[in-house]
Design a protein around this motif. Structure first.
Motif, PDB file in Angstrom:
ATOM      1  N   UNK A  98      87.134   8.101  10.806  1.00  0.00           N
ATOM      2  CA  UNK A  98      86.779   6.744  11.236  1.00  0.00           C
ATOM      3  C   UNK A  98      86.219   6.746  12.656  1.00  0.00           C
ATOM      4  N   UNK A  99      86.771   7.629  13.497  1.00  0.00           N
ATOM      5  CA  UNK A  99      86.338   7.675  14.889  1.00  0.00           C
ATOM      6  C   UNK A  99      84.916   8.204  15.027  1.00  0.00           C
ATOM      7  N   UNK A 100      84.570   9.198  14.195  1.00  0.00           N
ATOM      8  CA  UNK A 100      83.257   9.828  14.319  1.00  0.00           C
ATOM      9  C   UNK A 100      82.374   9.554  13.095  1.00  0.00           C
ATOM     10  N   UNK A 101      82.610   8.411  12.410  1.00  0.00           N
ATOM     11  CA  UNK A 101      81.840   8.106  11.203  1.00  0.00           C
ATOM     12  C   UNK A 101      80.349   7.951  11.490  1.00  0.00           C
ATOM     13  N   UNK A 102      80.016   7.482  12.694  1.00  0.00           N
ATOM     14  CA  UNK A 102      78.604   7.229  13.029  1.00  0.00           C
ATOM     15  C   UNK A 102      77.914   8.432  13.675  1.00  0.00           C
ATOM     16  N   UNK A 103      78.606   9.552  13.775  1.00  0.00           N
ATOM     17  CA  UNK A 103      78.028  10.703  14.478  1.00  0.00           C
ATOM     18  C   UNK A 103      76.765  11.217  13.792  1.00  0.00           C
ATOM     19  N   UNK A 104      76.758  11.238  12.444  1.00  0.00           N
ATOM     20  CA  UNK A 104      75.580  11.735  11.730  1.00  0.00           C
ATOM     21  C   UNK A 104      74.373  10.840  11.982  1.00  0.00           C
ATOM     22  N   UNK A 105      74.582   9.517  11.885  1.00  0.00           N
ATOM     23  CA  UNK A 105      73.477   8.581  12.091  1.00  0.00           C
ATOM     24  C   UNK A 105      72.956   8.650  13.527  1.00  0.00           C
ATOM     25  N   UNK A 106      73.881   8.712  14.470  1.00  0.00           N
ATOM     26  CA  UNK A 106      73.458   8.779  15.876  1.00  0.00           C
ATOM     27  C   UNK A 106      72.687  10.058  16.152  1.00  0.00           C
ATOM     28  N   UNK A 112      64.463   9.704  17.959  1.00  0.00           N
ATOM     29  CA  UNK A 112      63.765   8.425  18.137  1.00  0.00           C
ATOM     30  C   UNK A 112      63.993   7.901  19.548  1.00  0.00           C
ATOM     31  N   UNK A 113      65.223   8.010  19.998  1.00  0.00           N
ATOM     32  CA  UNK A 113      65.568   7.572  21.356  1.00  0.00           C
ATOM     33  C   UNK A 113      64.764   8.355  22.398  1.00  0.00           C
ATOM     34  N   UNK A 114      64.639   9.659  22.168  1.00  0.00           N
ATOM     35  CA  UNK A 114      63.871  10.506  23.096  1.00  0.00           C
ATOM     36  C   UNK A 114      62.406  10.053  23.166  1.00  0.00           C
ATOM     37  N   UNK A 115      61.826   9.747  22.016  1.00  0.00           N
ATOM     38  CA  UNK A 115      60.420   9.340  21.993  1.00  0.00           C
ATOM     39  C   UNK A 115      60.204   7.994  22.690  1.00  0.00           C
ATOM     40  N   UNK A 116      61.128   7.063  22.496  1.00  0.00           N
ATOM     41  CA  UNK A 116      61.029   5.785  23.207  1.00  0.00           C
ATOM     42  C   UNK A 116      61.124   6.004  24.721  1.00  0.00           C
ATOM     43  N   UNK A 117      62.010   6.918  25.110  1.00  0.00           N
ATOM     44  CA  UNK A 117      62.177   7.203  26.535  1.00  0.00           C
ATOM     45  C   UNK A 117      60.894   7.787  27.115  1.00  0.00           C
ATOM     46  N   UNK A 118      60.233   8.668  26.383  1.00  0.00           N
ATOM     47  CA  UNK A 118      58.986   9.265  26.852  1.00  0.00           C
ATOM     48  C   UNK A 118      57.887   8.201  26.979  1.00  0.00           C
ATOM     49  N   UNK A 119      57.866   7.290  25.998  1.00  0.00           N
ATOM     50  CA  UNK A 119      56.839   6.245  26.024  1.00  0.00           C
ATOM     51  C   UNK A 119      57.020   5.334  27.242  1.00  0.00           C
ATOM     52  N   UNK A 120      58.282   4.984  27.528  1.00  0.00           N
ATOM     53  CA  UNK A 120      58.532   4.137  28.690  1.00  0.00           C
ATOM     54  C   UNK A 120      58.237   4.865  29.993  1.00  0.00           C
ATOM     55  N   UNK A 121      58.522   6.161  30.019  1.00  0.00           N
ATOM     56  CA  UNK A 121      58.274   6.944  31.235  1.00  0.00           C
ATOM     57  C   UNK A 121      56.777   7.041  31.522  1.00  0.00           C
ATOM     58  N   UNK A 122      55.988   7.015  30.477  1.00  0.00           N
ATOM     59  CA  UNK A 122      54.524   7.116  30.674  1.00  0.00           C
ATOM     60  C   UNK A 122      53.957   5.847  31.288  1.00  0.00           C
ATOM     61  N   UNK A 146      62.340   5.552   8.933  1.00  0.00           N
ATOM     62  CA  UNK A 146      62.661   6.634   8.004  1.00  0.00           C
ATOM     63  C   UNK A 146      64.107   7.067   8.090  1.00  0.00           C
ATOM     64  N   UNK A 147      64.629   7.097   9.321  1.00  0.00           N
ATOM     65  CA  UNK A 147      66.045   7.459   9.487  1.00  0.00           C
ATOM     66  C   UNK A 147      66.941   6.437   8.794  1.00  0.00           C
ATOM     67  N   UNK A 148      66.632   5.163   8.981  1.00  0.00           N
ATOM     68  CA  UNK A 148      67.451   4.116   8.358  1.00  0.00           C
ATOM     69  C   UNK A 148      67.365   4.163   6.830  1.00  0.00           C
ATOM     70  N   UNK A 149      66.187   4.422   6.314  1.00  0.00           N
ATOM     71  CA  UNK A 149      66.035   4.506   4.869  1.00  0.00           C
ATOM     72  C   UNK A 149      66.801   5.716   4.299  1.00  0.00           C
ATOM     73  N   UNK A 150      66.803   6.800   5.046  1.00  0.00           N
ATOM     74  CA  UNK A 150      67.530   7.978   4.573  1.00  0.00           C
ATOM     75  C   UNK A 150      69.037   7.735   4.494  1.00  0.00           C
ATOM     76  N   UNK A 151      69.511   6.741   5.250  1.00  0.00           N
ATOM     77  CA  UNK A 151      70.928   6.386   5.214  1.00  0.00           C
ATOM     78  C   UNK A 151      71.226   5.324   4.160  1.00  0.00           C
ATOM     79  N   UNK A 193      69.827  -4.462   2.908  1.00  0.00           N
ATOM     80  CA  UNK A 193      70.860  -4.026   1.965  1.00  0.00           C
ATOM     81  C   UNK A 193      71.174  -2.567   2.265  1.00  0.00           C
ATOM     82  N   UNK A 194      72.440  -2.290   2.473  1.00  0.00           N
ATOM     83  CA  UNK A 194      72.876  -0.910   2.692  1.00  0.00           C
ATOM     84  C   UNK A 194      73.464  -0.386   1.387  1.00  0.00           C
ATOM     85  N   UNK A 195      72.664   0.486   0.732  1.00  0.00           N
ATOM     86  CA  UNK A 195      73.009   1.020  -0.585  1.00  0.00           C
ATOM     87  C   UNK A 195      73.137  -0.140  -1.576  1.00  0.00           C
ATOM     88  N   UNK A 196      74.342  -0.560  -1.976  1.00  0.00           N
ATOM     89  CA  UNK A 196      74.468  -1.659  -2.934  1.00  0.00           C
ATOM     90  C   UNK A 196      75.184  -2.868  -2.325  1.00  0.00           C
TER      91      UNK A 196
END
Length: 208
Positions: A98-106, A112-122, A146-151, A193-196
């Motif tokens: 329960x504590x680390x349930x979101x670790x895979x998604x994160x 994605x976070x890295x790419x947004x950071x690069x875009x803002x830095x530019x 794509x990440x969200x759809x894969x989940x 909708x997340x799965x069903x």
């Protein structure tokens, strides 16, 4: 006179014979009693030995049952200890899950976070370079999608669909000739909708 004497002798002889018979009978009875007594003594002794044997066997059986009960008790204690250890281990694993349930998604969202950071830095591009900047941001958005759809995340299709309170949150009704009554005519916020399971209902306008 001789006849009288002879009669007396015969009577005396008969009496002696009767006495002898009685003595023999008495002796026979005494012998039988002695024999019964002699026979009875060993029987009493045999009963005593039998009782002792029964008691010994009973004690041995009782000791065996006690030992078996003690063994079962030890097995029960070991099983209980194993169960307690299993329960504690399972509880710990559930808490960690329960504590680390979101670790895979994160972990999948970090690029994605890295790419947004690069875009803002530019920084914001010059007027002539804005198209390439928009394309770059679109690529990041598609990566994120794509990440969200894969989940198992799915975007609801709402416009033109019959209103369903399980999937749609009606904000208002509008008059329109394009759709029949009770049809979603406009989407104000996407639903997911997340799965069903409905993760978030869509905010919509419905034809009245």
């Amino acid at each position: 006179m001789k006849n009288i004497n002879r009669t007396e002798e015969e009577t005396h002889m008969n009496n002696e014979a009767n006495v002898n018979e009685q003595e023999q009978e008495q002796a026979t009875v005494e012998n039988e009693q002695d024999l019964q007594q002699e026979t009875a003594v060993p029987e009493a002794g045999t009963e005593s030995v039998t009782e002792e044997a029964k008691e010994a066997a009973s004690d041995s059986e009782l000791d065996s049952l006690r030992a078996e009960a003690a063994e079962h008790q030890q097995r029960l204690l070991r099983v209980q200890a194993d169960y307690d250890n299993f329960r504690r281990r399972t509880q710990k694993e559930k808490e960690e899950l329960a504590k680390y349930a979101s670790s895979k998604l994160i972990g999948e969202l970090l690029p994605v976070f890295d790419n947004f950071e690069r875009a803002l830095a530019a920084g914001l591009p010059e007027q002539e370079d804005q198209s390439s900047f928009v394309k770059g941001v679109e690529m990041i958005f598609r990566q994120f999608e794509g990440v969200l759809k894969s989940e198992g995340l799915t975007i609801m299709e709402t416009v033109g669909q019959p209103f369903n309170p399980e999937y749609h949150q009606a904000i208002m009704t509008v008059e329109t000739d394009e759709y029949e009554e009770g049809i979603v005519v406009e989407e104000l916020q996407k639903g997911y909708i997340l799965k069903d399971k409905v993760l978030r209902p869509a905010m919509v306008k419905v034809s009245g």
